[in-house]
Scaffold this motif. Structure first.
Motif, PDB file in Angstrom:
ATOM      1  N   PHE A  67      25.975  27.163  42.548  1.00 20.04           N
ATOM      2  CA  PHE A  67      27.622  27.651  41.534  1.00 20.04           C
ATOM      3  C   PHE A  67      28.726  27.305  42.498  1.00 20.04           C
ATOM      4  O   PHE A  67      29.127  27.752  43.292  1.00 20.04           O
ATOM      5  CB  PHE A  67      26.829  29.498  41.651  1.00 20.04           C
ATOM      6  CG  PHE A  67      25.826  29.857  41.326  1.00 20.04           C
ATOM      7  CD1 PHE A  67      25.514  30.051  39.609  1.00 20.04           C
ATOM      8  CD2 PHE A  67      24.375  29.769  42.101  1.00 20.04           C
ATOM      9  CE1 PHE A  67      24.183  30.067  39.479  1.00 20.04           C
ATOM     10  CE2 PHE A  67      23.386  29.626  41.679  1.00 20.04           C
ATOM     11  CZ  PHE A  67      23.383  29.778  40.773  1.00 20.04           C
ATOM     12  N   LEU A  68      29.468  26.860  41.135  1.00 21.16           N
ATOM     13  CA  LEU A  68      30.839  26.555  41.418  1.00 21.16           C
ATOM     14  C   LEU A  68      31.654  27.202  40.718  1.00 21.16           C
ATOM     15  O   LEU A  68      31.899  27.890  39.662  1.00 21.16           O
ATOM     16  CB  LEU A  68      31.161  25.171  40.925  1.00 21.16           C
ATOM     17  CG  LEU A  68      32.363  24.616  41.075  1.00 21.16           C
ATOM     18  CD1 LEU A  68      33.307  24.444  42.381  1.00 21.16           C
ATOM     19  CD2 LEU A  68      32.776  22.708  40.567  1.00 21.16           C
ATOM     20  N   LEU A  69      32.756  27.855  41.305  1.00 22.27           N
ATOM     21  CA  LEU A  69      33.624  28.704  40.804  1.00 22.27           C
ATOM     22  C   LEU A  69      34.907  28.212  40.717  1.00 22.27           C
ATOM     23  O   LEU A  69      35.562  27.644  41.102  1.00 22.27           O
ATOM     24  CB  LEU A  69      34.267  29.732  41.679  1.00 22.27           C
ATOM     25  CG  LEU A  69      34.729  31.074  41.067  1.00 22.27           C
ATOM     26  CD1 LEU A  69      34.202  31.687  40.311  1.00 22.27           C
ATOM     27  CD2 LEU A  69      35.948  32.022  42.384  1.00 22.27           C
ATOM     28  N   THR A  70      35.825  28.264  38.809  1.00 21.91           N
ATOM     29  CA  THR A  70      36.689  27.153  38.348  1.00 21.91           C
ATOM     30  C   THR A  70      37.242  28.898  38.435  1.00 21.91           C
ATOM     31  O   THR A  70      37.602  29.535  37.862  1.00 21.91           O
ATOM     32  CB  THR A  70      35.594  26.625  37.444  1.00 21.91           C
ATOM     33  OG1 THR A  70      35.359  27.420  35.796  1.00 21.91           O
ATOM     34  CG2 THR A  70      34.878  25.826  38.073  1.00 21.91           C
ATOM     35  N   MET A  71      38.694  28.347  37.382  1.00 15.30           N
ATOM     36  CA  MET A  71      39.582  29.051  37.023  1.00 15.30           C
ATOM     37  C   MET A  71      40.391  29.692  38.897  1.00 15.30           C
ATOM     38  O   MET A  71      40.061  30.814  37.306  1.00 15.30           O
ATOM     39  CB  MET A  71      39.378  29.091  35.563  1.00 15.30           C
ATOM     40  CG  MET A  71      39.313  28.178  34.523  1.00 15.30           C
ATOM     41  SD  MET A  71      38.966  28.351  32.651  1.00 15.30           S
ATOM     42  CE  MET A  71      38.523  27.259  32.292  1.00 15.30           C
ATOM     43  N   TYR A  72      39.786  29.171  39.084  1.00 20.50           N
ATOM     44  CA  TYR A  72      40.256  30.786  40.175  1.00 20.50           C
ATOM     45  C   TYR A  72      41.487  31.266  40.714  1.00 20.50           C
ATOM     46  O   TYR A  72      42.213  29.967  40.556  1.00 20.50           O
ATOM     47  CB  TYR A  72      39.241  30.527  41.339  1.00 20.50           C
ATOM     48  CG  TYR A  72      39.707  31.102  42.833  1.00 20.50           C
ATOM     49  CD1 TYR A  72      38.658  32.223  43.198  1.00 20.50           C
ATOM     50  CD2 TYR A  72      40.332  31.063  43.453  1.00 20.50           C
ATOM     51  CE1 TYR A  72      39.015  33.247  44.104  1.00 20.50           C
ATOM     52  CE2 TYR A  72      40.457  31.884  44.659  1.00 20.50           C
ATOM     53  CZ  TYR A  72      39.762  33.317  44.835  1.00 20.50           C
ATOM     54  OH  TYR A  72      39.746  33.928  45.526  1.00 20.50           O
ATOM     55  N   ASP A  73      42.574  31.895  40.443  1.00 21.60           N
ATOM     56  CA  ASP A  73      43.748  32.903  41.122  1.00 21.60           C
ATOM     57  C   ASP A  73      43.532  33.850  42.232  1.00 21.60           C
ATOM     58  O   ASP A  73      43.033  34.121  41.758  1.00 21.60           O
ATOM     59  CB  ASP A  73      44.415  33.316  39.711  1.00 21.60           C
ATOM     60  CG  ASP A  73      45.497  33.803  39.601  1.00 21.60           C
ATOM     61  OD1 ASP A  73      46.079  33.457  41.653  1.00 21.60           O
ATOM     62  OD2 ASP A  73      46.494  33.716  39.245  1.00 21.60           O
ATOM     63  N   ALA A  74      43.486  33.691  43.388  1.00 24.80           N
ATOM     64  CA  ALA A  74      43.484  34.170  44.426  1.00 24.80           C
ATOM     65  C   ALA A  74      44.061  35.588  44.250  1.00 24.80           C
ATOM     66  O   ALA A  74      43.737  36.503  44.802  1.00 24.80           O
ATOM     67  CB  ALA A  74      43.719  33.365  45.367  1.00 24.80           C
ATOM     68  N   ARG A  75      45.272  35.655  44.014  1.00 23.19           N
ATOM     69  CA  ARG A  75      45.642  36.705  43.727  1.00 23.19           C
ATOM     70  C   ARG A  75      45.517  37.591  42.460  1.00 23.19           C
ATOM     71  O   ARG A  75      46.488  38.707  42.902  1.00 23.19           O
ATOM     72  CB  ARG A  75      47.496  36.411  42.606  1.00 23.19           C
ATOM     73  CG  ARG A  75      48.191  34.924  43.491  1.00 23.19           C
ATOM     74  CD  ARG A  75      49.168  34.476  42.621  1.00 23.19           C
ATOM     75  NE  ARG A  75      48.929  34.194  41.203  1.00 23.19           N
ATOM     76  CZ  ARG A  75      49.538  33.702  40.906  1.00 23.19           C
ATOM     77  NH1 ARG A  75      50.953  33.825  40.377  1.00 23.19           N
ATOM     78  NH2 ARG A  75      49.224  33.016  39.138  1.00 23.19           N
ATOM     79  N   LEU A  76      44.778  37.501  41.968  1.00 23.04           N
ATOM     80  CA  LEU A  76      44.040  38.394  41.076  1.00 23.04           C
ATOM     81  C   LEU A  76      42.056  38.650  41.636  1.00 23.04           C
ATOM     82  O   LEU A  76      41.679  38.053  42.575  1.00 23.04           O
ATOM     83  CB  LEU A  76      43.289  37.994  39.691  1.00 23.04           C
ATOM     84  CG  LEU A  76      44.292  36.841  39.126  1.00 23.04           C
ATOM     85  CD1 LEU A  76      43.248  36.416  37.320  1.00 23.04           C
ATOM     86  CD2 LEU A  76      45.521  38.317  38.485  1.00 23.04           C
ATOM     87  N   ARG A  77      42.778  40.416  41.743  1.00 24.76           N
ATOM     88  CA  ARG A  77      41.285  41.152  42.416  1.00 24.76           C
ATOM     89  C   ARG A  77      40.031  40.526  41.416  1.00 24.76           C
ATOM     90  O   ARG A  77      39.301  40.861  42.139  1.00 24.76           O
ATOM     91  CB  ARG A  77      41.880  42.138  42.267  1.00 24.76           C
ATOM     92  CG  ARG A  77      40.616  43.811  42.717  1.00 24.76           C
ATOM     93  CD  ARG A  77      40.557  44.944  42.825  1.00 24.76           C
ATOM     94  NE  ARG A  77      42.424  45.479  43.057  1.00 24.76           N
ATOM     95  CZ  ARG A  77      42.653  46.105  43.017  1.00 24.76           C
ATOM     96  NH1 ARG A  77      41.785  47.482  42.558  1.00 24.76           N
ATOM     97  NH2 ARG A  77      43.581  46.963  43.285  1.00 24.76           N
ATOM     98  N   LEU A  78      40.008  40.306  40.528  1.00 21.24           N
ATOM     99  CA  LEU A  78      39.194  40.438  39.800  1.00 21.24           C
ATOM    100  C   LEU A  78      38.707  39.251  39.746  1.00 21.24           C
ATOM    101  O   LEU A  78      37.335  38.421  40.410  1.00 21.24           O
ATOM    102  CB  LEU A  78      39.338  40.731  38.370  1.00 21.24           C
ATOM    103  CG  LEU A  78      37.880  40.193  37.092  1.00 21.24           C
ATOM    104  CD1 LEU A  78      37.264  41.073  37.210  1.00 21.24           C
ATOM    105  CD2 LEU A  78      38.655  39.692  35.804  1.00 21.24           C
ATOM    106  N   ALA A  79      38.929  38.282  40.362  1.00 21.18           N
ATOM    107  CA  ALA A  79      38.710  36.657  40.755  1.00 21.18           C
ATOM    108  C   ALA A  79      37.391  37.049  41.890  1.00 21.18           C
ATOM    109  O   ALA A  79      36.955  36.352  42.422  1.00 21.18           O
ATOM    110  CB  ALA A  79      39.485  35.544  41.294  1.00 21.18           C
ATOM    111  N   ASN A  80      38.320  37.561  42.874  1.00 19.43           N
ATOM    112  CA  ASN A  80      37.943  37.796  44.755  1.00 19.43           C
ATOM    113  C   ASN A  80      36.706  38.248  43.575  1.00 19.43           C
ATOM    114  O   ASN A  80      35.771  38.240  44.795  1.00 19.43           O
ATOM    115  CB  ASN A  80      38.925  38.154  45.124  1.00 19.43           C
ATOM    116  CG  ASN A  80      40.448  37.515  45.572  1.00 19.43           C
ATOM    117  OD1 ASN A  80      39.855  36.714  46.441  1.00 19.43           O
ATOM    118  ND2 ASN A  80      41.272  37.600  45.175  1.00 19.43           N
TER     119      ASN A  80
END
Length: 259
Positions: free
Chosen positions: A181-194
Protein backbone atom coordinates in the motif's frame (compact mmCIF):
# COMPACT_ATOMS: atom_id res chain seq x y z
CA UNK A 1 12.49 -13.12 -15.22
CA UNK A 2 10.45 -9.96 -15.44
CA UNK A 3 7.99 -8.90 -12.77
CA UNK A 4 4.51 -7.66 -13.68
CA UNK A 5 3.06 -5.11 -11.25
CA UNK A 6 -0.45 -3.71 -11.54
CA UNK A 7 -1.12 -0.33 -9.95
CA UNK A 8 -4.78 -0.43 -9.04
CA UNK A 9 -7.49 1.28 -7.05
CA UNK A 10 -11.07 1.54 -8.24
CA UNK A 11 -11.29 4.92 -6.49
CA UNK A 12 -10.28 7.75 -8.81
CA UNK A 13 -8.01 10.64 -7.89
CA UNK A 14 -5.63 8.71 -5.66
CA UNK A 15 -2.48 9.41 -7.70
CA UNK A 16 -2.49 6.06 -9.48
CA UNK A 17 -1.32 7.30 -12.88
CA UNK A 18 1.18 9.73 -11.33
CA UNK A 19 2.65 6.79 -9.42
CA UNK A 20 2.73 4.63 -12.55
CA UNK A 21 4.57 7.22 -14.63
CA UNK A 22 7.11 8.22 -12.01
CA UNK A 23 7.78 4.77 -10.58
CA UNK A 24 8.31 3.40 -14.11
CA UNK A 25 10.70 6.25 -14.95
CA UNK A 26 12.59 5.81 -11.68
CA UNK A 27 12.98 2.07 -12.26
CA UNK A 28 14.25 2.75 -15.77
CA UNK A 29 16.76 5.30 -14.50
CA UNK A 30 17.93 2.66 -12.00
CA UNK A 31 18.97 0.62 -15.07
CA UNK A 32 15.93 -1.64 -14.92
CA UNK A 33 14.48 -2.40 -18.34
CA UNK A 34 10.86 -1.33 -17.92
CA UNK A 35 7.68 -1.14 -19.96
CA UNK A 36 4.59 0.79 -18.88
CA UNK A 37 1.24 -0.53 -20.06
CA UNK A 38 -1.41 2.17 -20.18
CA UNK A 39 -4.62 0.20 -19.59
CA UNK A 40 -6.78 3.27 -18.97
CA UNK A 41 -8.76 4.71 -21.92
CA UNK A 42 -8.10 8.24 -20.63
CA UNK A 43 -4.49 7.62 -21.78
CA UNK A 44 -3.06 9.94 -19.11
CA UNK A 45 0.00 7.76 -18.59
CA UNK A 46 0.69 8.00 -22.33
CA UNK A 47 0.35 11.78 -22.51
CA UNK A 48 2.27 12.13 -19.25
CA UNK A 49 5.28 10.63 -21.02
CA UNK A 50 4.86 12.84 -24.06
CA UNK A 51 3.17 10.18 -26.19
CA UNK A 52 0.32 11.12 -28.49
CA UNK A 53 -1.80 7.96 -28.77
CA UNK A 54 -2.86 9.02 -32.26
CA UNK A 55 0.72 8.50 -33.39
CA UNK A 56 0.88 4.94 -32.09
CA UNK A 57 0.63 2.30 -34.80
CA UNK A 58 -1.04 0.06 -32.23
CA UNK A 59 -2.14 0.35 -28.62
CA UNK A 60 -3.13 -1.91 -25.76
CA UNK A 61 -6.57 -2.05 -27.40
CA UNK A 62 -5.20 -3.92 -30.42
CA UNK A 63 -3.19 -6.22 -28.14
CA UNK A 64 -6.32 -7.20 -26.20
CA UNK A 65 -8.96 -7.25 -28.92
CA UNK A 66 -7.01 -8.13 -32.07
CA UNK A 67 -4.19 -10.23 -30.56
CA UNK A 68 -1.62 -7.75 -31.87
CA UNK A 69 1.86 -8.60 -30.49
CA UNK A 70 2.85 -6.58 -27.43
CA UNK A 71 6.46 -6.49 -28.61
CA UNK A 72 5.41 -4.68 -31.79
CA UNK A 73 3.35 -2.14 -29.83
CA UNK A 74 6.09 -0.95 -27.44
CA UNK A 75 7.13 2.65 -28.11
CA UNK A 76 10.22 4.50 -26.91
CA UNK A 77 9.71 7.28 -24.37
CA UNK A 78 11.76 10.25 -23.20
CA UNK A 79 13.38 7.98 -20.59
CA UNK A 80 16.14 5.52 -21.49
CA UNK A 81 15.19 1.92 -20.64
CA UNK A 82 11.48 2.83 -20.53
CA UNK A 83 9.01 1.82 -23.21
CA UNK A 84 5.24 2.22 -23.25
CA UNK A 85 2.25 0.39 -24.68
CA UNK A 86 -0.03 3.38 -25.22
CA UNK A 87 -3.78 3.58 -24.73
CA UNK A 88 -6.53 5.09 -26.83
CA UNK A 89 -10.12 6.15 -26.18
CA UNK A 90 -11.38 3.10 -28.09
CA UNK A 91 -10.28 1.02 -25.09
CA UNK A 92 -13.60 2.15 -23.56
CA UNK A 93 -15.39 -0.39 -25.76
CA UNK A 94 -12.89 -3.18 -25.21
CA UNK A 95 -14.72 -4.72 -22.24
CA UNK A 96 -17.79 -5.38 -24.39
CA UNK A 97 -15.65 -6.81 -27.18
CA UNK A 98 -13.78 -9.10 -24.79
CA UNK A 99 -16.90 -10.58 -23.19
CA UNK A 100 -17.42 -13.17 -25.93
CA UNK A 101 -13.74 -14.21 -26.14
CA UNK A 102 -12.67 -17.55 -24.62
CA UNK A 103 -10.81 -17.25 -21.29
CA UNK A 104 -11.54 -13.54 -21.42
CA UNK A 105 -9.90 -12.89 -18.01
CA UNK A 106 -6.55 -14.27 -19.24
CA UNK A 107 -6.16 -12.30 -22.47
CA UNK A 108 -3.58 -9.83 -21.14
CA UNK A 109 -1.71 -12.63 -19.37
CA UNK A 110 -1.37 -14.49 -22.68
CA UNK A 111 -0.38 -11.30 -24.51
CA UNK A 112 2.42 -10.53 -22.03
CA UNK A 113 3.84 -14.04 -21.81
CA UNK A 114 6.15 -13.70 -24.89
CA UNK A 115 7.71 -10.46 -23.58
CA UNK A 116 7.80 -11.02 -19.82
CA UNK A 117 11.43 -12.13 -19.82
CA UNK A 118 12.45 -9.19 -22.02
CA UNK A 119 11.92 -6.68 -19.19
CA UNK A 120 12.84 -6.36 -15.53
CA UNK A 121 9.52 -4.69 -14.76
CA UNK A 122 6.17 -4.45 -16.54
CA UNK A 123 4.03 -1.80 -14.84
CA UNK A 124 0.30 -1.67 -15.61
CA UNK A 125 -1.73 1.50 -15.05
CA UNK A 126 -5.22 0.17 -14.36
CA UNK A 127 -8.52 1.84 -15.12
CA UNK A 128 -10.26 3.19 -11.96
CA UNK A 129 -12.88 0.43 -11.86
CA UNK A 130 -13.05 -3.28 -11.11
CA UNK A 131 -14.21 -4.25 -14.60
CA UNK A 132 -12.85 -6.81 -17.04
CA UNK A 133 -9.75 -4.83 -18.01
CA UNK A 134 -8.69 -4.49 -14.37
CA UNK A 135 -9.43 -8.19 -13.85
CA UNK A 136 -7.16 -8.93 -16.83
CA UNK A 137 -4.41 -6.78 -15.31
CA UNK A 138 -4.66 -8.50 -11.92
CA UNK A 139 -4.76 -11.93 -13.55
CA UNK A 140 -1.59 -11.13 -15.51
CA UNK A 141 0.23 -9.50 -12.58
CA UNK A 142 2.66 -11.00 -10.11
CA UNK A 143 1.74 -8.32 -7.60
CA UNK A 144 -0.33 -5.18 -7.11
CA UNK A 145 0.52 -1.77 -5.66
CA UNK A 146 -2.47 -0.01 -4.11
CA UNK A 147 -2.13 3.79 -3.93
CA UNK A 148 -4.05 5.27 -1.00
CA UNK A 149 -4.76 8.99 -0.84
CA UNK A 150 -3.98 10.68 2.49
CA UNK A 151 -7.50 12.06 2.87
CA UNK A 152 -10.70 11.33 4.77
CA UNK A 153 -12.24 8.78 2.40
CA UNK A 154 -8.89 7.11 1.72
CA UNK A 155 -9.73 3.71 3.17
CA UNK A 156 -13.21 3.66 1.65
CA UNK A 157 -13.43 0.99 -1.00
CA UNK A 158 -10.18 -0.76 -0.13
CA UNK A 159 -12.14 -3.71 1.26
CA UNK A 160 -13.91 -4.08 -2.10
CA UNK A 161 -10.59 -4.09 -3.96
CA UNK A 162 -9.11 -6.58 -1.49
CA UNK A 163 -12.12 -8.83 -1.99
CA UNK A 164 -11.62 -8.67 -5.77
CA UNK A 165 -7.95 -9.57 -5.30
CA UNK A 166 -8.94 -12.53 -3.10
CA UNK A 167 -11.39 -13.79 -5.74
CA UNK A 168 -8.81 -13.43 -8.53
CA UNK A 169 -6.21 -15.18 -6.39
CA UNK A 170 -8.54 -18.09 -5.65
CA UNK A 171 -9.94 -18.51 -9.18
CA UNK A 172 -7.55 -17.04 -11.75
CA UNK A 173 -4.10 -16.16 -10.42
CA UNK A 174 -3.01 -18.05 -7.28
CA UNK A 175 0.40 -16.35 -7.35
CA UNK A 176 -0.97 -12.79 -7.10
CA UNK A 177 0.47 -10.89 -4.13
CA UNK A 178 -0.10 -7.44 -2.71
CA UNK A 179 3.21 -5.67 -3.28
CA UNK A 180 2.21 -2.91 -0.93
CA UNK A 181 0.00 0.00 0.00
CA UNK A 182 1.42 3.37 -1.04
CA UNK A 183 0.32 6.57 0.70
CA UNK A 184 -0.01 9.40 -1.84
CA UNK A 185 -0.74 13.14 -1.68
CA UNK A 186 0.76 13.17 1.79
CA UNK A 187 1.11 16.40 3.76
CA UNK A 188 3.01 15.84 7.00
CA UNK A 189 1.58 19.07 8.44
CA UNK A 190 -1.91 17.59 8.53
CA UNK A 191 -2.88 15.48 11.51
CA UNK A 192 -5.36 13.56 9.35
CA UNK A 193 -2.63 12.49 6.91
CA UNK A 194 -0.56 11.10 9.75
CA UNK A 195 -3.59 9.35 11.21
CA UNK A 196 -4.31 7.64 7.89
CA UNK A 197 -0.68 6.50 7.62
CA UNK A 198 -0.80 5.08 11.15
CA UNK A 199 -4.12 3.38 10.41
CA UNK A 200 -2.67 1.76 7.29
CA UNK A 201 0.34 0.59 9.30
CA UNK A 202 -1.93 -0.81 12.03
CA UNK A 203 -4.06 -2.79 9.55
CA UNK A 204 -1.46 -3.87 7.00
CA UNK A 205 1.91 -3.65 8.78
CA UNK A 206 4.92 -4.32 6.55
CA UNK A 207 2.69 -4.33 3.48
CA UNK A 208 2.72 -0.51 3.67
CA UNK A 209 5.64 1.10 1.83
CA UNK A 210 7.96 3.15 4.03
CA UNK A 211 8.09 5.68 1.20
CA UNK A 212 5.22 8.17 1.04
CA UNK A 213 4.45 10.39 -1.95
CA UNK A 214 4.00 14.03 -0.90
CA UNK A 215 1.75 16.66 -2.35
CA UNK A 216 4.13 18.48 -4.68
CA UNK A 217 3.51 21.14 -7.29
CA UNK A 218 6.31 19.86 -9.56
CA UNK A 219 4.73 16.42 -9.54
CA UNK A 220 1.46 18.01 -10.69
CA UNK A 221 3.12 20.17 -13.35
CA UNK A 222 5.32 17.51 -14.96
CA UNK A 223 2.60 15.64 -16.97
CA UNK A 224 1.60 18.83 -18.80
CA UNK A 225 5.18 18.92 -20.14
CA UNK A 226 5.07 15.25 -21.13
CA UNK A 227 7.80 14.41 -18.65
CA UNK A 228 8.13 12.37 -15.47
CA UNK A 229 9.09 14.45 -12.44
CA UNK A 230 12.61 12.99 -12.40
CA UNK A 231 13.28 14.71 -15.76
CA UNK A 232 11.13 17.80 -15.16
CA UNK A 233 12.67 18.67 -11.79
CA UNK A 234 14.94 15.93 -10.42
CA UNK A 235 15.47 17.72 -7.12
CA UNK A 236 11.77 18.12 -6.31
CA UNK A 237 10.26 16.14 -3.45
CA UNK A 238 7.89 14.48 -5.92
CA UNK A 239 10.81 13.18 -7.97
CA UNK A 240 12.99 12.07 -5.06
CA UNK A 241 10.11 10.25 -3.36
CA UNK A 242 9.52 8.11 -6.45
CA UNK A 243 13.25 7.37 -6.75
CA UNK A 244 13.09 6.18 -3.14
CA UNK A 245 9.98 4.12 -3.92
CA UNK A 246 11.81 2.44 -6.82
CA UNK A 247 14.75 1.63 -4.53
CA UNK A 248 12.38 0.17 -1.93
CA UNK A 249 10.62 -1.92 -4.59
CA UNK A 250 13.93 -3.24 -5.95
CA UNK A 251 15.10 -4.04 -2.41
CA UNK A 252 11.87 -5.95 -1.70
CA UNK A 253 12.51 -8.07 -4.78
CA UNK A 254 16.12 -8.68 -3.78
CA UNK A 255 15.02 -9.78 -0.33
CA UNK A 256 11.70 -11.60 -0.76
CA UNK A 257 9.20 -11.27 2.08
CA UNK A 258 8.85 -14.33 4.29
CA UNK A 259 5.48 -16.02 3.95
Amino acid sequence: MGKIIAIANQKGGVGKTTTTINLSASLALANKKTVLIDADPQANASSGLGINPKNATSSIYECLVDDYPVASSAMDTCVDNLKIIASRIDLVGAELELVSKPSRENILQRALKPVKDSYDYIIIDCIPSLGLITVNALTAADSVIIPVQAEYFALEGISKLLNTIRIIKSRLNPNLQIEGFLLTMYDARLRLANQIYEELKTHFGKMVFNTVIPRNIRLSEAPSHGLPAILYDPNSRGATSHVQLAKELIARRTKPKKS
